[in-house]
Write a protein that holds these residues in place. Structure first.
Motif, PDB file in Angstrom:
ATOM      1  N   GLN A   7      57.337  13.975  -5.670  1.00 40.24           N
ATOM      2  CA  GLN A   7      57.912  12.432  -5.659  1.00 40.24           C
ATOM      3  C   GLN A   7      57.502  11.582  -6.723  1.00 40.24           C
ATOM      4  OE1 GLN A   7      60.302  11.360  -3.840  1.00 40.24           O
ATOM      5  NE2 GLN A   7      60.619  13.392  -2.998  1.00 40.24           N
ATOM      6  N   LYS A   8      56.243  11.969  -6.974  1.00 35.35           N
ATOM      7  CA  LYS A   8      55.527  11.014  -8.227  1.00 35.35           C
ATOM      8  C   LYS A   8      56.319  11.308  -9.476  1.00 35.35           C
ATOM      9  CE  LYS A   8      50.987  10.436  -6.360  1.00 35.35           C
ATOM     10  NZ  LYS A   8      49.417  11.039  -6.566  1.00 35.35           N
ATOM     11  N   ARG A   9      56.628  12.608  -9.813  1.00 38.12           N
ATOM     12  CA  ARG A   9      57.254  13.222 -11.048  1.00 38.12           C
ATOM     13  C   ARG A   9      58.706  12.734 -11.153  1.00 38.12           C
ATOM     14  NH1 ARG A   9      56.435  19.320 -12.319  1.00 38.12           N
ATOM     15  NH2 ARG A   9      57.301  18.344 -14.107  1.00 38.12           N
ATOM     16  N   ILE A  10      59.342  12.780  -9.859  1.00 39.89           N
ATOM     17  CA  ILE A  10      60.562  12.319  -9.789  1.00 39.89           C
ATOM     18  C   ILE A  10      60.782  10.698  -9.959  1.00 39.89           C
ATOM     19  CG2 ILE A  10      62.820  12.017  -8.323  1.00 39.89           C
ATOM     20  CD1 ILE A  10      61.984  14.753  -6.981  1.00 39.89           C
ATOM     21  N   SER A  11      59.773  10.108  -9.395  1.00 34.00           N
ATOM     22  CA  SER A  11      59.978   8.413  -9.623  1.00 34.00           C
ATOM     23  C   SER A  11      59.814   8.259 -11.038  1.00 34.00           C
ATOM     24  CB  SER A  11      58.763   7.861  -8.831  1.00 34.00           C
ATOM     25  OG  SER A  11      59.187   8.145  -7.280  1.00 34.00           O
ATOM     26  N   LYS A  12      58.668   8.841 -11.528  1.00 33.03           N
ATOM     27  CA  LYS A  12      58.385   8.569 -12.892  1.00 33.03           C
ATOM     28  C   LYS A  12      59.906   8.799 -13.892  1.00 33.03           C
ATOM     29  CE  LYS A  12      55.078   9.460 -16.570  1.00 33.03           C
ATOM     30  NZ  LYS A  12      54.304  10.274 -17.131  1.00 33.03           N
ATOM     31  N   ARG A  13      60.425  10.199 -13.738  1.00 36.39           N
ATOM     32  CA  ARG A  13      61.268  10.466 -14.357  1.00 36.39           C
ATOM     33  C   ARG A  13      62.680   9.457 -14.377  1.00 36.39           C
ATOM     34  NH1 ARG A  13      64.714  15.123 -11.839  1.00 36.39           N
ATOM     35  NH2 ARG A  13      65.309  13.229 -10.523  1.00 36.39           N
TER      36      ARG A  13
END
Length: 287
Positions: A250-256
């Motif tokens: 979720q952190k990676r998706i939010s950053k993307r």
């Protein structure tokens, strides 16, 4: 000479995508991608109601009659397909890998472009620019692009989207529509995308797989990072692992998503568990 199985694969892609272009995509493509401007076509005599700003005063003075300039849309476009061929595209839990979906999307756009007499080019990238084919016209040119999409072997395995965008900014001299197909799991590409977007139209084609965000409980599983080659053995049935996995994803998706949002590019989302044809048509209609 290419291996026979590769030639057959290219032929299948060509036949299927040309049918789709002829039956479904051509009208949507023309509507979605307007010309790059207006070019002078001819003169004609002024009639009441014409825009007085179009009057050619030099010709009017020479002839004694009022003439206006006629303009027509400059229809020819330049399409550049920037395709991620890093290790993460060689993944898929459904019928097709992410890289295969990207190949189909690129093929449809390429055939739609040449059918509309536009030029289309291809750039393949990983953590570097791997291969570049300048935009041209013609069916033979598109067949060459298909061959490269299917058969090109990259040197790198990682992803560096910012590097690619800076390269594209340097090579494109006229306004273009730039499609970037990737999972966009990378850092700090937003500024380079904004710079490129000042002159060109950018579409971020985000291709994902459902298994990347929801990993089932399968006991002990050895995973290999396709970009770094790192191997790790994990207990996927562990509640602690599931919690940490979901949190990190979720952190990676939010950053993307944040980087894409501030990049101000159009976005096309395609998942391997959905119909990519419907996704592309929906994008065209929205545009």
């Amino acid at each position: 000479m290419l291996p026979e199985e590769v030639l057959q694969q290219i032929k299948r892609i060509e036949i299927n995508t040309r049918k789709l272009v002829d039956s479904m995509f051509m009208g949507q493509y023309k509507t979605a991608f307007k010309g790059q401007g207006m070019t002078f076509a001819d003169f004609r005599e002024y009639v009441p109601g014409d825009d007085v700003r179009a009057i050619s005063w030099p010709l009017t003075a020479r002839t004694g009659k009022t003439f206006i300039k006629k303009f027509e849309e400059e229809r020819e476009l330049t399409i550049l397909l920037c395709v991620d061929i890093s290790g993460s595209t060689d993944f898929g839990s459904q019928k097709n890998f992410k890289g295969e979906i990207i190949t189909y999307l690129s093929a449809v756009l390429a055939y739609a472009a040449i059918k509309n007499n536009d030029t289309v080019g291809l750039l393949l990238f990983t953590d570097r620019v791997e291969h570049y084919v300048p935009p041209r016209k013609g069916r033979n040119h598109v067949q060459r692009l298909l061959r490269d999409l299917v058969y090109f072997k990259p040197r790198g395995s990682g992803t560096n989207i910012g590097e690619v965008l800076r390269y594209v900014t340097g090579i494109l001299k006229r306004k273009a529509s730039v499609f970037i197909f990737s999972d966009f799991m990378d850092d700090d590409f937003d500024q380079a995308m904004r710079v490129l977007g000042r002159k060109h139209d950018i579409v971020a084609g985000v291709v994902t797989d459902p298994l990347e965000t929801a990993l089932p409980k399968m006991g002990l599983v050895e995973f290999i990072d396709p970009e770094s080659g790192e191997q790790v053995l994990v207990d996927t049935s562990s509640n602690f692992f599931q919690r940490d996995f979901k949190s990190e994803i979720q952190k990676r998706i939010s950053k993307r998503d944040r980087l894409l949002r501030v990049s101000q590019a159009d976005r096309l989302d395609v998942s391997t568990d959905t119909d990519w044809v419907k996704a592309l048509l929906a994008y065209f209609r929205k545009k």
